[in-house]
Design an enzyme around this catalytic site. Sequence first.
Site, PDB file in Angstrom:
ATOM      1  N   ASP A 238       0.853  -1.196   0.000  1.00 19.58           N
ATOM      2  CA  ASP A 238       0.000   0.000   0.000  1.00 19.58           C
ATOM      3  C   ASP A 238       0.886   1.243   0.000  1.00 19.58           C
ATOM      4  OD1 ASP A 238      -3.242   0.447   1.039  1.00 19.58           O
ATOM      5  OD2 ASP A 238      -1.872   2.170   1.026  1.00 19.58           O
TER       6      ASP A 238
ATOM      7  N   ALA B  95      -6.700   1.347  -5.236  1.00 18.39           N
ATOM      8  CA  ALA B  95      -7.328   2.214  -6.241  1.00 18.39           C
ATOM      9  C   ALA B  95      -7.497   3.603  -5.656  1.00 18.39           C
ATOM     10  CB  ALA B  95      -8.700   1.659  -6.638  1.00 18.39           C
TER      11      ALA B  95
ATOM     12  N   THR C  73     -16.062  -2.732  -9.317  1.00 18.17           N
ATOM     13  CA  THR C  73     -17.254  -2.080  -8.784  1.00 18.17           C
ATOM     14  C   THR C  73     -18.446  -2.240  -9.721  1.00 18.17           C
ATOM     15  OG1 THR C  73     -18.171   0.119  -8.336  1.00 18.17           O
ATOM     16  CG2 THR C  73     -16.322   0.044  -9.832  1.00 18.17           C
ATOM     17  N   ASP C  74     -19.652  -2.167  -9.149  1.00 17.50           N
ATOM     18  CA  ASP C  74     -20.861  -2.198  -9.981  1.00 17.50           C
ATOM     19  C   ASP C  74     -21.007  -0.930 -10.824  1.00 17.50           C
ATOM     20  OD1 ASP C  74     -21.479  -0.439  -7.912  1.00 17.50           O
ATOM     21  OD2 ASP C  74     -23.319  -1.472  -7.286  1.00 17.50           O
ATOM     22  N   GLU C  75     -20.229   0.115 -10.477  1.00 15.00           N
ATOM     23  CA  GLU C  75     -20.374   1.386 -11.203  1.00 15.00           C
ATOM     24  C   GLU C  75     -19.935   1.294 -12.659  1.00 15.00           C
ATOM     25  OE1 GLU C  75     -18.970   4.889  -9.360  1.00 15.00           O
ATOM     26  OE2 GLU C  75     -19.600   4.271  -7.362  1.00 15.00           O
TER      27      GLU C  75
ATOM     28  N   TYR D 194     -13.828   8.192 -12.132  1.00 13.59           N
ATOM     29  CA  TYR D 194     -13.525   7.007 -11.307  1.00 13.59           C
ATOM     30  C   TYR D 194     -14.025   5.725 -11.966  1.00 13.59           C
ATOM     31  CZ  TYR D 194     -14.479   3.345  -7.896  1.00 13.59           C
ATOM     32  OH  TYR D 194     -14.587   2.122  -7.279  1.00 13.59           O
TER      33      TYR D 194
ATOM     34  N   LYS E 161     -12.092   2.342 -13.562  1.00 13.96           N
ATOM     35  CA  LYS E 161     -12.313   0.966 -13.077  1.00 13.96           C
ATOM     36  C   LYS E 161     -12.756   0.075 -14.253  1.00 13.96           C
ATOM     37  CE  LYS E 161     -12.019  -0.522  -9.497  1.00 13.96           C
ATOM     38  NZ  LYS E 161     -10.858  -1.065  -8.731  1.00 13.96           N
TER      39      LYS E 161
ATOM     40  N   GLN F 171     -21.729  10.982   7.421  1.00 13.65           N
ATOM     41  CA  GLN F 171     -22.941  11.414   8.135  1.00 13.65           C
ATOM     42  C   GLN F 171     -22.875  11.011   9.617  1.00 13.65           C
ATOM     43  OE1 GLN F 171     -23.909  13.308   6.058  1.00 13.65           O
ATOM     44  NE2 GLN F 171     -23.478  12.308   4.105  1.00 13.65           N
TER      45      GLN F 171
ATOM     46  N   ASP G 276     -25.782  18.948  -5.643  1.00 13.77           N
ATOM     47  CA  ASP G 276     -25.707  17.565  -6.116  1.00 13.77           C
ATOM     48  C   ASP G 276     -24.339  17.291  -6.763  1.00 13.77           C
ATOM     49  OD1 ASP G 276     -26.561  15.006  -6.547  1.00 13.77           O
ATOM     50  OD2 ASP G 276     -28.196  15.530  -7.919  1.00 13.77           O
TER      51      ASP G 276
END
Length: 331
Positions: free
Chosen positions: A32, A79, A120-122, A147, A151, A191, A269
Amino acid sequence: MKLLVTGGAGFIGSNFVHYVLKNTDHSVTVLDKLTYAGNVHSLDALPEDRFRFVLGDIGDPAVVDALFADHDAVVHYAAESHNDNSLDDPRPFLDTNIVGTFTLLEAARKYGRRFHHISTDEVYGDLELDDPQRFTESTPYNPSSPYSSTKAGSDLLVRAWVRSFGVRATISNCSNNYGPYQHVEKFIPRQITNVLRGERPKLYGSGENVRDWIHADDHSSAVLTILEKGVIGDTYLIGADGEKNNKDVVEMILAGLGQPADAYDHVVDRAGHDLRYAIDSTKLRSELDWRPQFGDFQTGLADTIAWYRDNESWWAPQKDATEARYRAQGQ
Ligand code: NAD
Ligand code: DAU
């Protein structure tokens, strides 16, 4: 096995290292670079005879070659991982996610090592809120952000190295993880730590965007399953049927910390904000017999809230700088 884990000082990588050392006999070396997102304290108190940490860049062939020569298999988590940062400065995403993955693949080819690529699902883009479909292994790639496009590029490199050079690789594309050791820039820890500091949670836009939450330990058990039983060259989607919209998650965090349900702010946003992710993990469940253990998001979230409450010394050093960056962007 001697496992090399890239990015093992980050959120999901460190959870994987803890999971492997607790549940198997494998030994682990972490490679790392310790970017702003890496934290060596996420790897405190691991057994010295089975764990080693190496500081280095996955894009540095000298470091990478020496480590590949000495390990049986590689699990590649390293990443640049945050969408908001990729909108601000995409360059490190290309360097690490694309060139870094290329460097590792060349070493996997040279030393004939088993390679598992974490994605990733993205890469599949996003879904409408009322779309009955979920992502599957055959959904076309359609990434939205710098990003997710890097990926997607790294996934395609892995597929090419399997087909062209016979590298023994598998790929997994997972949905949004939650759990301990996640950087405070990310939605859930941001949050929780806001409320713990007496600040209000910040919802991007309407808060209707949906993410498909999975506990980091379930991601780890799925990756181990694929490493042990996955078909070389195959892709597996990892998900735990955890769809929730962001507003509901904020309200659950507020309830968990004894605050009124409406004690949050709407902020600017995210540009190009993906609306909804949803994973169909039938292939992983039916072909490799994997099941998630954290069925109940509410309980997993309560554990995560308790972890951040009990570990302020882990996250406090990052909090002010993270919030200053968000404030500058109106978020
Ligand atoms: P993270 O940002 O918390 O950790 C990334 C780690 O990689 C850090 O320890 C960082 O120091 C290290 N790193 C970055 N660049 C490096 C380099 N050039 N060389 C060596 N190390 C480097 O990320 P995360 O959320 O733990 O994500 C880990 C992986 O899982 C990523 O590949 C990400 O795309 C993927 N993923 C994440 C999620 C999620 O919900 N967080 C979901 C699906 C897939
Ligand atoms: O789907 C997997 C992906 O999940 C991973 O590939 C990424 O590495 C990981 O960061 C995560 O990406 P998201 O962009 O979905 O996660 P993030 O935590 O940044 O945001 C989750 C949702 O919450 C998203 O809809 C944006 C929103 N959000 C985020 C922050 C930081 C807010 O509403 N307020 C916030 O303050």
